[in-house]
Design a protein around this motif. Structure first.
Motif, PDB file in Angstrom:
ATOM      1  N   LYS A  12       0.812  -1.215   0.000  1.00 10.54           N
ATOM      2  CA  LYS A  12       0.000   0.000   0.000  1.00 10.54           C
ATOM      3  C   LYS A  12       0.852   1.274   0.000  1.00 10.54           C
ATOM      4  CE  LYS A  12      -3.496  -2.441   2.591  1.00 10.54           C
ATOM      5  NZ  LYS A  12      -4.021  -2.657   3.924  1.00 10.54           N
ATOM      6  N   LEU A  13       2.138   1.142   0.250  1.00 14.86           N
ATOM      7  CA  LEU A  13       3.020   2.299   0.358  1.00 14.86           C
ATOM      8  C   LEU A  13       3.174   2.991  -0.996  1.00 14.86           C
ATOM      9  CD1 LEU A  13       5.089   3.896   2.145  1.00 14.86           C
ATOM     10  CD2 LEU A  13       6.820   2.374   1.189  1.00 14.86           C
ATOM     11  N   VAL A  14       2.729   4.221  -1.063  1.00 18.91           N
ATOM     12  CA  VAL A  14       2.881   5.041  -2.267  1.00 18.91           C
ATOM     13  C   VAL A  14       3.227   6.445  -1.793  1.00 18.91           C
ATOM     14  CG1 VAL A  14       1.740   5.964  -4.309  1.00 18.91           C
ATOM     15  CG2 VAL A  14       1.181   3.659  -3.541  1.00 18.91           C
ATOM     16  N   VAL A  15       4.341   6.970  -2.280  1.00 19.93           N
ATOM     17  CA  VAL A  15       4.781   8.298  -1.842  1.00 19.93           C
ATOM     18  C   VAL A  15       5.131   9.170  -3.045  1.00 19.93           C
ATOM     19  CG1 VAL A  15       5.612   7.553   0.426  1.00 19.93           C
ATOM     20  CG2 VAL A  15       7.143   7.509  -1.506  1.00 19.93           C
ATOM     21  N   GLY A  16       5.099  10.462  -2.817  1.00 20.10           N
ATOM     22  CA  GLY A  16       5.405  11.427  -3.865  1.00 20.10           C
ATOM     23  C   GLY A  16       6.897  11.519  -4.139  1.00 20.10           C
ATOM     24  N   GLU A  35      -1.897  10.397 -15.384  1.00 20.49           N
ATOM     25  CA  GLU A  35      -2.249  11.631 -16.083  1.00 20.49           C
ATOM     26  C   GLU A  35      -1.069  12.594 -16.109  1.00 20.49           C
ATOM     27  OE1 GLU A  35      -5.909  13.404 -14.727  1.00 20.49           O
ATOM     28  OE2 GLU A  35      -6.574  11.462 -13.976  1.00 20.49           O
ATOM     29  N   GLU A  36      -0.892  13.224 -17.249  1.00 20.38           N
ATOM     30  CA  GLU A  36       0.163  14.228 -17.398  1.00 20.38           C
ATOM     31  C   GLU A  36      -0.125  15.407 -16.475  1.00 20.38           C
ATOM     32  OE1 GLU A  36       3.755  15.350 -18.785  1.00 20.38           O
ATOM     33  OE2 GLU A  36       2.712  13.544 -19.445  1.00 20.38           O
ATOM     34  N   GLY A  37       0.872  15.915 -15.824  1.00 22.46           N
ATOM     35  CA  GLY A  37       0.707  17.073 -14.956  1.00 22.46           C
ATOM     36  C   GLY A  37       0.376  16.724 -13.516  1.00 22.46           C
ATOM     37  N   LYS A  38       0.062  15.468 -13.251  1.00 20.48           N
ATOM     38  CA  LYS A  38      -0.213  15.045 -11.876  1.00 20.48           C
ATOM     39  C   LYS A  38       1.113  14.772 -11.179  1.00 20.48           C
ATOM     40  CE  LYS A  38      -4.782  14.360 -11.541  1.00 20.48           C
ATOM     41  NZ  LYS A  38      -5.630  14.605 -10.434  1.00 20.48           N
ATOM     42  N   ASN A  39       1.099  14.836  -9.856  1.00 16.83           N
ATOM     43  CA  ASN A  39       2.312  14.549  -9.086  1.00 16.83           C
ATOM     44  C   ASN A  39       2.729  13.102  -9.268  1.00 16.83           C
ATOM     45  OD1 ASN A  39       2.366  17.141  -8.096  1.00 16.83           O
ATOM     46  ND2 ASN A  39       1.307  16.615  -6.208  1.00 16.83           N
ATOM     47  N   ARG A  40       4.008  12.908  -9.435  1.00 17.79           N
ATOM     48  CA  ARG A  40       4.532  11.547  -9.568  1.00 17.79           C
ATOM     49  C   ARG A  40       4.458  10.852  -8.215  1.00 17.79           C
ATOM     50  NH1 ARG A  40       7.847  14.428 -13.371  1.00 17.79           N
ATOM     51  NH2 ARG A  40       8.214  13.212 -15.247  1.00 17.79           N
TER      52      ARG A  40
END
Length: 105
Positions: free
Chosen positions: A19-23, A53-58
């Motif tokens: 579940k770990l997802v970070v910016g 989506e393009e422009g969204k935070n990675r």
């Protein structure tokens, strides 16, 4: 300390890692890899963000963070980026293959 207590201390929360997802900023802080370098690696196809989506935070998962750390370590040891990426790719394939064999047993 009993054996059961020792094993519990060494256990890993794999559900948490799934579940770990970070910016990208947090990944940079965790790994010490500049965000510009992370973006470059993504542009080269070495890693991939979960952002569609393009422009969204990675955003990155545990597997990508682990890849970044391994690549960074190999680069620090003198490997080129491409050689490091290829070595990590082969290592990850070997791990996946081994885990797949273990699951079939």
């Amino acid at each position: 300390m009993g054996k059961e207590k020792a094993n519990k201390d060494l256990s890993f929360d794999f559900d948490f890692l799934d579940k770990l997802v970070v910016g990208i900023g947090e990944v940079s802080q965790i790994t010490g890899i500049p965000t510009r370098q992370i973006r470059y690696w993504e542009d080269k196809g070495i890693i991939s963000s979960l952002t569609e989506e393009e422009g969204k935070n990675r955003r990155y998962n545990y597997e990508n963070i682990k890849k970044m750390l391994l690549i960074k370590e190999l680069i620090d040891e003198g490997y080129t980026l491409d050689a490091s990426a290829e070595k990590v790719k082969k290592r990850m394939e070997m791990i996946e293959e081994t885990l797949s064999k273990l699951q079939k047993k």
